[in-house]
Design a protein around this motif. Sequence first.
Motif, PDB file in Angstrom:
ATOM      1  N   SER A  34      42.198 -21.841  37.011  1.00 10.69           N
ATOM      2  CA  SER A  34      40.938 -21.124  37.224  1.00 10.69           C
ATOM      3  C   SER A  34      40.867 -20.480  38.606  1.00 10.69           C
ATOM      4  O   SER A  34      40.463 -19.323  38.741  1.00 10.69           O
ATOM      5  N   VAL A  35      41.254 -21.221  39.649  1.00  9.92           N
ATOM      6  CA  VAL A  35      41.239 -20.644  41.001  1.00  9.92           C
ATOM      7  C   VAL A  35      42.253 -19.504  41.117  1.00  9.92           C
ATOM      8  O   VAL A  35      41.898 -18.412  41.586  1.00  9.92           O
ATOM      9  N   PHE A  54      48.314 -21.680  45.304  1.00  8.47           N
ATOM     10  CA  PHE A  54      47.348 -22.748  45.021  1.00  8.47           C
ATOM     11  C   PHE A  54      48.049 -24.093  44.875  1.00  8.47           C
ATOM     12  O   PHE A  54      47.550 -25.120  45.339  1.00  8.47           O
ATOM     13  N   THR A 159      36.545 -30.201  39.927  1.00 10.84           N
ATOM     14  CA  THR A 159      36.467 -29.625  41.269  1.00 10.84           C
ATOM     15  C   THR A 159      37.109 -28.249  41.316  1.00 10.84           C
ATOM     16  O   THR A 159      36.593 -27.326  41.964  1.00 10.84           O
ATOM     17  N   MET A 160      38.239 -28.084  40.614  1.00  8.54           N
ATOM     18  CA  MET A 160      38.905 -26.782  40.572  1.00  8.54           C
ATOM     19  C   MET A 160      38.034 -25.726  39.912  1.00  8.54           C
ATOM     20  O   MET A 160      37.943 -24.586  40.383  1.00  8.54           O
ATOM     21  N   VAL A 162      34.717 -25.731  39.664  1.00  9.94           N
ATOM     22  CA  VAL A 162      33.589 -25.450  40.557  1.00  9.94           C
ATOM     23  C   VAL A 162      34.038 -24.558  41.717  1.00  9.94           C
ATOM     24  O   VAL A 162      33.349 -23.605  42.088  1.00  9.94           O
ATOM     25  N   ALA A 163      35.214 -24.864  42.289  1.00  8.05           N
ATOM     26  CA  ALA A 163      35.735 -24.060  43.392  1.00  8.05           C
ATOM     27  C   ALA A 163      35.979 -22.622  42.950  1.00  8.05           C
ATOM     28  O   ALA A 163      35.668 -21.671  43.681  1.00  8.05           O
ATOM     29  N   ALA A 164      36.529 -22.444  41.751  1.00  9.17           N
ATOM     30  CA  ALA A 164      36.782 -21.101  41.227  1.00  9.17           C
ATOM     31  C   ALA A 164      35.467 -20.345  41.019  1.00  9.17           C
ATOM     32  O   ALA A 164      35.360 -19.155  41.353  1.00  9.17           O
ATOM     33  N   LEU A 166      32.580 -20.867  42.557  1.00  9.28           N
ATOM     34  CA  LEU A 166      32.000 -20.558  43.868  1.00  9.28           C
ATOM     35  C   LEU A 166      32.732 -19.396  44.529  1.00  9.28           C
ATOM     36  O   LEU A 166      32.107 -18.506  45.130  1.00  9.28           O
ATOM     37  N   LEU A 167      34.053 -19.383  44.424  1.00  5.91           N
ATOM     38  CA  LEU A 167      34.844 -18.294  44.992  1.00  5.91           C
ATOM     39  C   LEU A 167      34.465 -16.964  44.356  1.00  5.91           C
ATOM     40  O   LEU A 167      34.306 -15.947  45.060  1.00  5.91           O
TER      41      LEU A 167
END
Length: 209
Positions: A34-35, A54, A159-160, A162-164, A166-167
Amino acid sequence: MAKRIITLAFGITVMGFAVALAKTALIGTSPISSVPNVVSIITPLTIGEATVLFMLVIVFLEWVVLCHGFGWHNLIQILPSLLFGAIIDVFVSFLRPIHPQTYIAQLSLSLVSIPILAIGVYCEVNSNLLMMPGEGIASALAQRFHKKFGTMKILADSTMVVAAALLALVCTHRLIGVREGTILSALLTGECVSLVERGLPRFTNFLRR
């Protein structure tokens, strides 16, 4: 050893195809991708290149979590990560002529990618050779905080995602690259891996010997 290397290489290849197929569907990839998927949308990097970067970040996080417990078995995760990133880009190029025009077509491609990803994960895990960073960070967290691997894997994947998200929101003010395909992959991939293991008990035992 030859059996383990072949099984791992096959698993990485299948996972790379699954990620490329999900990328083509345009409604989100698996949590581990995802990120990189978001990064590939907002920068000139390909999803394969972003995946390698990543993975390097994740290996660094393993070092942060484990400190003195960090060893060669963690560092060597970089090698299959390089292969994984390259394979993703090869398959993305191969699938470039495919342009799903309807949401049903997009959803169908995304759903097809999930069991394919599960087969790749099944081979990776049962190769008993080494972990990919996505599983490596979960293992490191489980070791550091004395928790179950499954619990830490869910935490790491969440977490990944959510981080993606947010990014994407910070850089584009839109939720791009993280959509229902990501959620479906997070919910269904583990179940599909379990189905493969239950359906092929003899083959699983053969791989694990």
